[in-house]
Design an enzyme around this catalytic site. Sequence first.
Site, PDB file in Angstrom:
ATOM      1  N   ASP A 299      12.526 102.663  98.689  1.00  0.00           N
ATOM      2  CA  ASP A 299      13.789 102.866  98.440  1.00  0.00           C
ATOM      3  C   ASP A 299      14.174 104.509  98.168  1.00  0.00           C
ATOM      4  O   ASP A 299      14.529 104.924  97.186  1.00  0.00           O
ATOM      5  CB  ASP A 299      14.241 102.120  96.848  1.00  0.00           C
ATOM      6  CG  ASP A 299      15.770 101.977  96.543  1.00  0.00           C
ATOM      7  OD1 ASP A 299      16.805 102.382  97.872  1.00  0.00           O
ATOM      8  OD2 ASP A 299      16.205 101.825  95.669  1.00  0.00           O
ATOM      9  N   CYS A 339      20.391 103.679 101.909  1.00  0.00           N
ATOM     10  CA  CYS A 339      21.652 103.849 101.509  1.00  0.00           C
ATOM     11  C   CYS A 339      22.433 104.995 102.313  1.00  0.00           C
ATOM     12  O   CYS A 339      23.499 105.451 101.869  1.00  0.00           O
ATOM     13  CB  CYS A 339      21.542 104.571 100.154  1.00  0.00           C
ATOM     14  SG  CYS A 339      20.693 105.997  99.524  1.00  0.00           S
TER      15      CYS A 339
END
Length: 396
Positions: A299, A339
Amino acid sequence: MTPATLQLKKDQERRILAGHDWVYSNEIDTGQTPLKPLEPGQPVEVLSKRGRWLGYGYANPRSLIAVRITSRQREHPLTASLFVTRIQHALALRERLYPNPFYRLIHSEGDALPGLIVDRYGDLLVVQITTAGMERERGNLLAALEQVVRPARILLRNDTAVREQEGLDQGTEWVLGEDQGDIELSEDGLRFQVSPAHGQKTGWFFDQADNRRLLHRLAPRGPVLDCCCYLGAWGLQAAAAGARSVTCIDSAASALAAVQSNAALNGLQGRVSTLQGDAFDALRSLRDDQTRFEMVILDPPAFIKRRRDEAEGQRAYQRLNRLGLEVLEPGGLLLTSSCSFHMGREAFLQSVQQAARRSGCRLQLLFSGSQGPDHPIHPAISETAYLKTLVLRALD
């Protein structure tokens, strides 16, 4: 203040009529309605070439996105009362979805308040203003937040680099109450100490909360690797879901210290270890040591922050996922996220697939997730669907 008028070039209103809220500088007829004389953040009304009224917004001649639409109702320009109405609508949604007041309260275009982010931590609101137009309305929006939410404290985290593109200063400021240090939040039964005043973004990443919940369904039993772990939100949930051991990697010593504190807070310290270093270097070292994991969680921060970085960013995602796959046991699970809003879901999946081909394994896509509903997506603005989280199974 009476809004200035900006007229679009011929046929440039189609995207706005379809619901998009951004007007680009090259779409404006600057011969008829000059853009450069306007002040950053100045209120405007937007017309088509034929004079059709399209909406109110605010302009910034310094930005490629020259206008952001704030209202499509002629009787409702962006005023103090409209802020109150929009915030009431946003709060009603969150109170319907979340039993506890920990969530993103305002998500910019997703909540029809472009340039404004508000995260809620109980009676504390952390506000980010990212555009000159919203900065100009700072007084109205803060008054509306106090009226609707009744917070005890409000912190402005205006230290984001995107403000530079709008010609705005960076900094943090307590506009209501004062800093009382770290606060505690609960996510799916785990407790975390977070620092809204000093942590990344506003202190916590609410957008992945629903995806983290999936860990309890996946129920890892062997070793888990949490890469770019920040405060350990993923890794600690994996440990709570049954993982025998969790290794958390981050480049910041302060983040790893927080992981250890949060692990102890939840009685998980015996199964959680930390490793400081660059994600790429740490993964190479683990690969070379032939260390393997049942689950690898990737992430990272956004690798593509500007459109011109897209090719380089895609290569970075491919390298990271290849390294992640190379430390994964056969049949193991790769949980990977992007993201970067400049990278679409298909492009991200393709990068992961290319990583798999280079590492010599076959993938099964088990789950494809997005941001939680407190980060609503504007259906006409694909950039607001920025978060991609995939769970894939790696086979020989």
